[in-house]
Scaffold this motif. Structure first.
Motif, PDB file in Angstrom:
ATOM      1  N   PRO A   1      11.063  -1.752   3.088  1.00 48.30           N
ATOM      2  CA  PRO A   1      10.050  -2.687   2.594  1.00 48.30           C
ATOM      3  C   PRO A   1       8.638  -2.078   2.576  1.00 48.30           C
ATOM      4  O   PRO A   1       7.827  -2.402   1.701  1.00 48.30           O
ATOM      5  CB  PRO A   1      10.119  -3.860   3.566  1.00 48.30           C
ATOM      6  N   GLU A   2       8.347  -1.177   3.512  1.00 49.54           N
ATOM      7  CA  GLU A   2       7.036  -0.526   3.532  1.00 49.54           C
ATOM      8  C   GLU A   2       6.848   0.339   2.281  1.00 49.54           C
ATOM      9  O   GLU A   2       5.748   0.393   1.717  1.00 49.54           O
ATOM     10  CB  GLU A   2       6.876   0.331   4.790  1.00 49.54           C
TER      11      GLU A   2
ATOM     12  N   ILE B   1       3.849   0.168  -0.471  1.00 49.14           N
ATOM     13  CA  ILE B   1       3.084   1.369  -0.831  1.00 49.14           C
ATOM     14  C   ILE B   1       3.189   1.624  -2.336  1.00 49.14           C
ATOM     15  O   ILE B   1       2.195   1.938  -2.988  1.00 49.14           O
ATOM     16  CB  ILE B   1       3.562   2.589  -0.015  1.00 49.14           C
ATOM     17  N   TRP B   2       4.377   1.475  -2.889  1.00 44.26           N
ATOM     18  CA  TRP B   2       4.591   1.652  -4.330  1.00 44.26           C
ATOM     19  C   TRP B   2       3.685   0.709  -5.124  1.00 44.26           C
ATOM     20  O   TRP B   2       2.995   1.118  -6.052  1.00 44.26           O
ATOM     21  CB  TRP B   2       6.055   1.407  -4.659  1.00 44.26           C
ATOM     22  N   ASP B   3       3.697  -0.570  -4.741  1.00 50.25           N
ATOM     23  CA  ASP B   3       2.881  -1.566  -5.445  1.00 50.25           C
ATOM     24  C   ASP B   3       1.392  -1.277  -5.290  1.00 50.25           C
ATOM     25  O   ASP B   3       0.636  -1.346  -6.266  1.00 50.25           O
ATOM     26  CB  ASP B   3       3.196  -2.977  -4.943  1.00 50.25           C
TER      27      ASP B   3
ATOM     28  N   MET C   1       1.039   9.100  -1.874  1.00 49.09           N
ATOM     29  CA  MET C   1       0.679   7.744  -2.286  1.00 49.09           C
ATOM     30  C   MET C   1      -0.257   7.094  -1.261  1.00 49.09           C
ATOM     31  O   MET C   1      -1.275   6.495  -1.640  1.00 49.09           O
ATOM     32  CB  MET C   1       1.946   6.909  -2.473  1.00 49.09           C
ATOM     33  N   ARG C   2       0.076   7.219   0.007  1.00 43.32           N
ATOM     34  CA  ARG C   2      -0.785   6.650   1.065  1.00 43.32           C
ATOM     35  C   ARG C   2      -2.185   7.254   1.010  1.00 43.32           C
ATOM     36  O   ARG C   2      -3.188   6.545   1.106  1.00 43.32           O
ATOM     37  CB  ARG C   2      -0.186   6.936   2.442  1.00 43.32           C
ATOM     38  N   ASP C   3      -2.237   8.571   0.871  1.00 43.37           N
ATOM     39  CA  ASP C   3      -3.513   9.273   0.819  1.00 43.37           C
ATOM     40  C   ASP C   3      -4.342   8.822  -0.384  1.00 43.37           C
ATOM     41  O   ASP C   3      -5.542   8.576  -0.265  1.00 43.37           O
ATOM     42  CB  ASP C   3      -3.278  10.784   0.782  1.00 43.37           C
ATOM     43  N   ALA C   4      -3.687   8.708  -1.536  1.00 42.53           N
ATOM     44  CA  ALA C   4      -4.397   8.272  -2.746  1.00 42.53           C
ATOM     45  C   ALA C   4      -4.949   6.858  -2.577  1.00 42.53           C
ATOM     46  O   ALA C   4      -6.109   6.589  -2.914  1.00 42.53           O
ATOM     47  CB  ALA C   4      -3.471   8.340  -3.959  1.00 42.53           C
TER      48      ALA C   4
END
Length: 116
Positions: free
Chosen positions: A9-10, A14-16, A77-80
Protein backbone atom coordinates in the motif's frame (compact mmCIF):
# COMPACT_ATOMS: atom_id res chain seq x y z
CA UNK A 1 -3.72 -14.76 -18.35
CA UNK A 2 -2.92 -11.45 -16.69
CA UNK A 3 -1.18 -11.81 -13.39
CA UNK A 4 -2.68 -9.71 -10.64
CA UNK A 5 0.21 -8.34 -8.64
CA UNK A 6 -0.38 -7.10 -5.14
CA UNK A 7 1.63 -4.07 -4.27
CA UNK A 8 2.55 -2.71 -0.91
CA UNK A 9 0.00 0.00 0.00
CA UNK A 10 2.91 2.40 0.63
CA UNK A 11 4.08 1.89 -2.97
CA UNK A 12 0.57 2.76 -4.15
CA UNK A 13 0.69 6.05 -2.21
CA UNK A 14 4.20 6.86 -3.46
CA UNK A 15 3.13 6.10 -7.04
CA UNK A 16 0.15 8.45 -6.77
CA UNK A 17 2.17 11.21 -5.06
CA UNK A 18 4.98 10.90 -7.61
CA UNK A 19 2.61 11.24 -10.55
CA UNK A 20 0.86 14.18 -8.89
CA UNK A 21 4.15 16.03 -8.31
CA UNK A 22 5.86 15.06 -11.57
CA UNK A 23 3.33 16.79 -13.81
CA UNK A 24 5.40 17.07 -17.01
CA UNK A 25 4.79 14.36 -19.63
CA UNK A 26 7.80 12.10 -20.15
CA UNK A 27 8.57 13.31 -23.69
CA UNK A 28 8.42 16.95 -22.58
CA UNK A 29 10.72 16.16 -19.64
CA UNK A 30 13.14 14.38 -21.97
CA UNK A 31 13.24 17.38 -24.31
CA UNK A 32 13.78 19.75 -21.36
CA UNK A 33 16.62 17.61 -20.00
CA UNK A 34 18.24 17.41 -23.42
CA UNK A 35 18.12 21.20 -23.55
CA UNK A 36 19.58 21.48 -20.04
CA UNK A 37 22.24 18.88 -20.78
CA UNK A 38 23.31 20.42 -24.03
CA UNK A 39 26.34 22.57 -24.36
CA UNK A 40 29.96 22.21 -25.21
CA UNK A 41 30.93 20.43 -21.99
CA UNK A 42 27.72 18.66 -21.00
CA UNK A 43 26.59 17.03 -24.22
CA UNK A 44 28.24 13.68 -24.83
CA UNK A 45 27.98 11.18 -27.68
CA UNK A 46 24.85 9.45 -26.34
CA UNK A 47 22.20 12.01 -25.38
CA UNK A 48 19.98 9.51 -23.55
CA UNK A 49 22.79 8.55 -21.20
CA UNK A 50 24.00 12.10 -20.70
CA UNK A 51 20.73 13.57 -19.45
CA UNK A 52 21.18 15.57 -16.25
CA UNK A 53 20.53 13.85 -12.93
CA UNK A 54 18.18 13.31 -11.19
CA UNK A 55 15.94 14.01 -14.19
CA UNK A 56 17.28 11.01 -16.10
CA UNK A 57 16.30 8.66 -13.28
CA UNK A 58 12.89 10.32 -12.94
CA UNK A 59 12.36 9.89 -16.68
CA UNK A 60 13.26 6.19 -16.40
CA UNK A 61 10.65 5.73 -13.65
CA UNK A 62 8.01 7.49 -15.75
CA UNK A 63 8.42 4.84 -18.45
CA UNK A 64 7.72 1.96 -16.05
CA UNK A 65 4.57 0.23 -14.97
CA UNK A 66 3.82 0.18 -11.28
CA UNK A 67 4.39 -3.58 -11.03
CA UNK A 68 7.86 -3.22 -12.58
CA UNK A 69 9.24 -0.81 -9.98
CA UNK A 70 12.46 -1.72 -8.25
CA UNK A 71 13.47 -0.59 -4.75
CA UNK A 72 15.80 1.92 -6.45
CA UNK A 73 12.87 3.30 -8.47
CA UNK A 74 10.85 3.75 -5.30
CA UNK A 75 13.74 5.67 -3.74
CA UNK A 76 13.95 7.90 -6.85
CA UNK A 77 10.22 8.56 -6.53
CA UNK A 78 10.48 9.44 -2.82
CA UNK A 79 13.42 11.74 -3.49
CA UNK A 80 11.62 13.49 -6.36
CA UNK A 81 8.48 14.01 -4.25
CA UNK A 82 10.51 15.45 -1.35
CA UNK A 83 12.62 17.73 -3.54
CA UNK A 84 9.64 19.06 -5.51
CA UNK A 85 7.70 19.77 -2.31
CA UNK A 86 10.71 21.47 -0.68
CA UNK A 87 11.31 23.68 -3.71
CA UNK A 88 7.61 24.48 -4.04
CA UNK A 89 7.44 25.50 -0.39
CA UNK A 90 10.44 27.78 -0.88
CA UNK A 91 8.81 29.81 -3.64
CA UNK A 92 10.88 32.96 -4.14
CA UNK A 93 9.43 36.46 -3.94
CA UNK A 94 9.44 36.71 -7.76
CA UNK A 95 7.38 33.53 -7.89
CA UNK A 96 7.00 31.90 -11.29
CA UNK A 97 9.08 34.69 -12.85
CA UNK A 98 12.18 33.36 -11.04
CA UNK A 99 13.76 31.31 -13.83
CA UNK A 100 16.35 29.59 -11.65
CA UNK A 101 13.67 28.33 -9.24
CA UNK A 102 11.29 27.29 -12.02
CA UNK A 103 14.09 25.53 -13.93
CA UNK A 104 15.10 23.63 -10.78
CA UNK A 105 11.56 22.30 -10.59
CA UNK A 106 11.47 21.53 -14.31
CA UNK A 107 14.65 19.49 -13.87
CA UNK A 108 12.59 17.27 -11.55
CA UNK A 109 9.63 17.03 -13.92
CA UNK A 110 7.44 19.65 -12.25
CA UNK A 111 6.15 22.69 -14.11
CA UNK A 112 4.63 25.33 -11.84
CA UNK A 113 2.73 26.73 -14.82
CA UNK A 114 0.68 23.53 -15.21
CA UNK A 115 -2.47 23.77 -13.14
CA UNK A 116 -3.38 20.78 -11.03
Amino acid sequence: MVREARLDPEVEVIWDDFHAEVNVPSEQLRQWLLTRGSGEEAFGPNPDLDLPEPGRRILQVLTKRKVDLTPEDIEVMRDAIDRIRELSAAKPSRGNADDEWRHSLLDLGHDVLIER
